[in-house]
Motif scaffolding. Structure first.
Motif, short mmCIF file in Angstrom:
data_model
loop_
_atom_site.label_atom_id
_atom_site.label_comp_id
_atom_site.label_asym_id
_atom_site.label_seq_id
_atom_site.Cartn_x
_atom_site.Cartn_y
_atom_site.Cartn_z
N SER A 255 0.82 -1.21 0.00
CA SER A 255 0.00 0.00 0.00
C SER A 255 0.86 1.26 0.00
N THR A 256 1.90 1.25 0.82
CA THR A 256 2.81 2.40 0.87
C THR A 256 3.54 2.58 -0.45
N GLN A 257 4.01 1.47 -1.02
CA GLN A 257 4.70 1.54 -2.31
C GLN A 257 3.75 2.00 -3.41
N HIS A 258 2.51 1.53 -3.35
CA HIS A 258 1.52 1.94 -4.33
C HIS A 258 1.27 3.44 -4.27
N GLU A 259 1.09 3.96 -3.07
CA GLU A 259 0.85 5.40 -2.92
C GLU A 259 2.03 6.21 -3.43
N GLU A 260 3.24 5.76 -3.14
CA GLU A 260 4.43 6.48 -3.62
C GLU A 260 4.52 6.40 -5.14
N SER A 261 4.16 5.24 -5.70
CA SER A 261 4.20 5.07 -7.15
C SER A 261 3.22 6.02 -7.83
N VAL A 262 2.01 6.12 -7.30
CA VAL A 262 1.01 7.01 -7.87
C VAL A 262 1.49 8.45 -7.81
N THR A 263 2.06 8.83 -6.69
CA THR A 263 2.57 10.19 -6.53
C THR A 263 3.67 10.50 -7.54
N SER A 264 4.57 9.53 -7.75
CA SER A 264 5.68 9.76 -8.68
C SER A 264 5.18 9.94 -10.10
N TRP A 265 4.17 9.16 -10.50
CA TRP A 265 3.67 9.30 -11.86
C TRP A 265 2.94 10.62 -12.06
N SER A 266 2.28 11.11 -11.01
CA SER A 266 1.66 12.43 -11.11
C SER A 266 2.72 13.51 -11.27
N LYS A 267 3.82 13.38 -10.52
CA LYS A 267 4.91 14.35 -10.64
C LYS A 267 5.57 14.28 -12.02
N ASN A 268 5.65 13.09 -12.58
CA ASN A 268 6.36 12.89 -13.85
C ASN A 268 5.47 13.07 -15.08
N ALA A 269 4.20 13.36 -14.89
CA ALA A 269 3.24 13.34 -15.99
C ALA A 269 3.67 14.25 -17.15
N ASP A 270 3.98 15.51 -16.86
CA ASP A 270 4.35 16.44 -17.92
C ASP A 270 5.63 16.00 -18.62
N TYR A 271 6.61 15.55 -17.84
CA TYR A 271 7.88 15.12 -18.41
C TYR A 271 7.67 13.89 -19.30
N TRP A 272 6.84 12.96 -18.83
CA TRP A 272 6.53 11.76 -19.60
C TRP A 272 5.84 12.13 -20.91
#
Length: 279
Positions: free
Chosen positions: A6-23
């Motif tokens: 659950s903790t890893q999932h939440e961190e993963s979701v946060t990272s993809w939101s931060k990386n969205a524009d760059y991606w």
């Protein structure tokens, strides 16, 4: 899902939101080399399109909508989903006029049994999906069991789940790239030998990495050996009827970057597979 997952999932979701524009900037409207040379050709062979019949497709982890647009260009009706609202917004912006009415967007956490059950219940009222695609995202999610278990309720009989991912043997296990120079190759000139060293495979814990160099935040990678990857779908009663290991060819080489993955033409970069609902 365990507490650590659950903790890893939440961190993963946060990272993809931060990386969205760059991606989005890195993948663009038409995709990068991985898409054009490996993913799209494999999906072309794996995804069945029936002439004269509209294909109902569900995409998991759409990112900036690249696969959704490809499906729509094939005449499919697409529900494009992603856990990240930022990604969905970018995907909607990328939609072309000719795709209007063919693609709809929805936030979906594919690790949530509740969210998947809700989607299945809604889907049952309009007919199940012919195709479900998860392109280059299985290694980004903390658990695949909820999605695998939901597939029989989301797919119509004979429908398929198609996925591509970084190859578990040659990438996500942490395989180390090496370059060796042989002074006298077969033609008498120096020859570059590229190889990979695999030290761990069966038990590799989640680790941080990057999908595109320079992205704002590192993301989690979740390695699964082949038996763990496939068993989740077999347990759900699905049957695998196609598998490919796409690799770059000599024409994809990047001479200015000796370490580039596209130069390792004897080792597959991706794994593609298709699971079918047979009952």
């Amino acid at each position: 899902m365990s507490a650590s997952q659950s903790t890893q999932h939440e961190e993963s979701v946060t990272s993809w939101s931060k990386n969205a524009d760059y991606w989005d900037n890195g993948i663009g409207q038409d995709g990068n080399k991985y898409w054009k040379r490996l993913q799209q050709p494999s999906l072309e062979r794996m995804v069945p399109f029936k002439p004269g019949k509209e294909t109902r497709a569900l995409e998991i982890a759409t990112g900036n909508g690249l696969v959704a647009r490809w499906l729509a260009s094939k005449g499919a009706s697409v529900l494009a989903t992603d856990v990240s609202p930022e990604m969905l917004e970018l995907a909607a912006r990328r939609e072309m006029p000719e795709h209007k009415g063919k693609i709809s967007y929805r936030q979906l956490d594919a690790t949530s049994p509740v969210a998947l059950s809700k989607l299945a219940a809604e889907d049952a009222t309009v007919g199940r999906f012919d195709v479900i695609i998860m392109n280059m995202a299985i290694m980004d999610v903390s658990t695949i069991e909820p999605l695998a278990a939901a597939l029989p309720t989301l797919l119509q009989k004979g429908g398929v789940f198609v996925a591509t991912l970084l190859h578990p043997v040659f990438f996500t296990c942490g395989a180390q790239r090496s370059i060796r120079l042989v002074d006298y190759g077969p033609d008498g000139y120096p020859e570059i030998i590229r190889a990979k060293t695999i030290e761990k495979y069966l038990d590799v814990p989640p680790y941080h990495g990057v999908a595109l160099y320079g992205q704002p935040a590192q993301q989690f990678y979740f390695h699964r050996p082949l038996h763990e990857l496939f068993s989740a779908f077999f347990k759900a009663g699905l049957a695998m009827d196609a598998m490919e290991e796409p690799a770059f060819t000599a024409e994809d080489a990047t001479p200015e970057r000796l370490e580039a993955s596209s130069n390792y033409t004897q080792l597959p970069a991706l794994l593609s597979f298709r699971m079918r609902r047979v009952v």
